[in-house]
Design an enzyme around this catalytic site. Structure first.
Site, PDB file in Angstrom:
ATOM      1  N   ASN A  12       0.846  -1.196   0.000  1.00  0.00           N
ATOM      2  CA  ASN A  12       0.000   0.000   0.000  1.00  0.00           C
ATOM      3  C   ASN A  12       0.880   1.244   0.000  1.00  0.00           C
ATOM      4  O   ASN A  12       2.110   1.163  -0.079  1.00  0.00           O
ATOM      5  CB  ASN A  12      -0.963  -0.017   1.201  1.00  0.00           C
ATOM      6  CG  ASN A  12      -0.217  -0.041   2.534  1.00  0.00           C
ATOM      7  OD1 ASN A  12       0.967   0.285   2.620  1.00  0.00           O
ATOM      8  ND2 ASN A  12      -0.911  -0.442   3.584  1.00  0.00           N
ATOM      9  N   ASP A 201     -10.000  -8.627   0.199  1.00  0.00           N
ATOM     10  CA  ASP A 201      -9.191  -7.757   1.050  1.00  0.00           C
ATOM     11  C   ASP A 201      -9.114  -6.347   0.469  1.00  0.00           C
ATOM     12  O   ASP A 201      -9.102  -5.360   1.205  1.00  0.00           O
ATOM     13  CB  ASP A 201      -7.790  -8.349   1.204  1.00  0.00           C
ATOM     14  CG  ASP A 201      -6.897  -7.499   2.089  1.00  0.00           C
ATOM     15  OD1 ASP A 201      -7.083  -7.537   3.325  1.00  0.00           O
ATOM     16  OD2 ASP A 201      -6.035  -6.784   1.553  1.00  0.00           O
TER      17      ASP A 201
END
Length: 328
Positions: A12, A201
């Site tokens: 991320n 997710d």
């Protein structure tokens, strides 16, 4: 045992590896060892399909540049299913420091290469102790019961909310639509469990980020139940909504619905369901308070109380495990 180098594509914006990427690695390792075992004796060739993932805790974050090592072991076999224990270890190859990031238990069933709807028998596994087989049987019966209970309450749908207020369920709920292609599928033409979990997710992460508007990471995943196979050519809708918030965590319900309309047109059906838990982090990686969820409808309030029950149950189990350590 297999190893992966974690690149920027896996992480991320804060440099932490996506929980979905780790779940995908876990599932690949489980599928390989299960398929090998199920084909270890003469008979009809098969591929192991994921049926369930037990609760998975993300014990430590994994970062870009680290190497993930995944190991898998078969711990129990019933007549038509295989239990696999998977461990994930991260290594900083510059310093040599290693840490355990994940432990997961997965259940697979062997499907015939000639007939995707035919479940084959599993070769028995040899146990070191008789108690191992008895304990495994208890886990098998428990997960079988929980899968049935989950399937029975899988009728909910998520609908758009017009002009939702901040911190409400409607404000952060999200959906992703994906056409299942050949690269998503196994040899039998149905979706890899790891591909599905990675998408789940991703959606759960969007819900969490919308709710608190900070960096978020996956803390744990409650049992993921695979109710029906998803075939190549299906359009799947992955939907997520906030169900519960504590002071430091968020629970997000995620489910996957499949629309098969290419080869065998049929009604939309619920394929997968699970609860994901996220935590909010500062830029320095420190835990942040989570804005409390605003529930508006009776259904939302009911789901909040159910989520609170799961949260308290997990907290109690964690305290039981910590007590022996504190006494040492």
């Amino acid at each position: 045992m297999a190893a992966w180098f974690m690149s920027p594509d896996d992480a991320n914006i804060a440099g932490n590896v996506h929980g979905g990427t780790i779940l995908k690695m876990i599932e690949e390792a489980g599928a390989i060892i299960s398929t090998r075992h199920c084909n270890s004796q003469p008979g009809e060739p098969c591929v192991a399909a994921l049926a369930r993932v037990e609760r998975t805790d993300f014990l430590s974050p994994m970062c870009i540049g680290e190497v993930a090592t995944v190991s898998a072991e078969i711990t129990y076999t019933s007549r038509r299913s295989v239990e696999v224990q998977v461990n994930v270890l991260s290594e900083n190859i510059l310093t040599g420091a290693k840490k355990v990031t994940n432990r997961a238990t997965l259940w697979y069933v062997p499907l015939s290469l000639k007939n995707v709807d035919k479940v084959l028998e599993v070769p028995p596994v040899q146990y070191m102790r008789k108690e191992q087989e008895e304990e495994g049987k208890k886990r098998y019966e428990q997960q079988k019961l929980e899968r049935l209970e989950t399937k029975q309450r899988n009728g909910d749908m998520i609908f758009p909310v017009i002009n939702p207020e901040p911190y409400t369920v409607g404000y952060s709920q999200s959906s992703l639509i994906h056409l299942v292609g050949p690269s998503d599928c196994t040899l039998l033409g149905f979706v890899h469990g790891g591909v599905t979990m990675k998408l789940m997710d991703e959606v759960a992460g969007i819900v969490a980020a919308r709710h608190c508007k900070t960096n978020i990471v996956t803390a744990s995943v409650d049992a993921i139940n695979f109710h029906e196979k998803i075939k190549k050519g299906c359009v799947i809708t992955i939907s997520g909504r906030m169900t519960f918030t504590s002071n430091k965590s968020m629970e997000i319900e995620v489910f996957v619905d499949a629309d098969p309309f290419v080869d065998e047109p049929q009604e939309r059906y619920r394929a997968v369901s699970a609860f994901f838990t996220y935590v909010s982090l500062s830029k320095e990686g420190k835990p942040l308070p989570v804005p409390q969820l605003v529930t508006e409808t009776e259904d939302e309030k009911k789901r909040f109380e159910e989520g609170k029950g799961r949260y308290l149950q997990t907290k109690a189990k964690r305290q039981v495990h910590l007590q022996p350590l504190a006494q040492q």
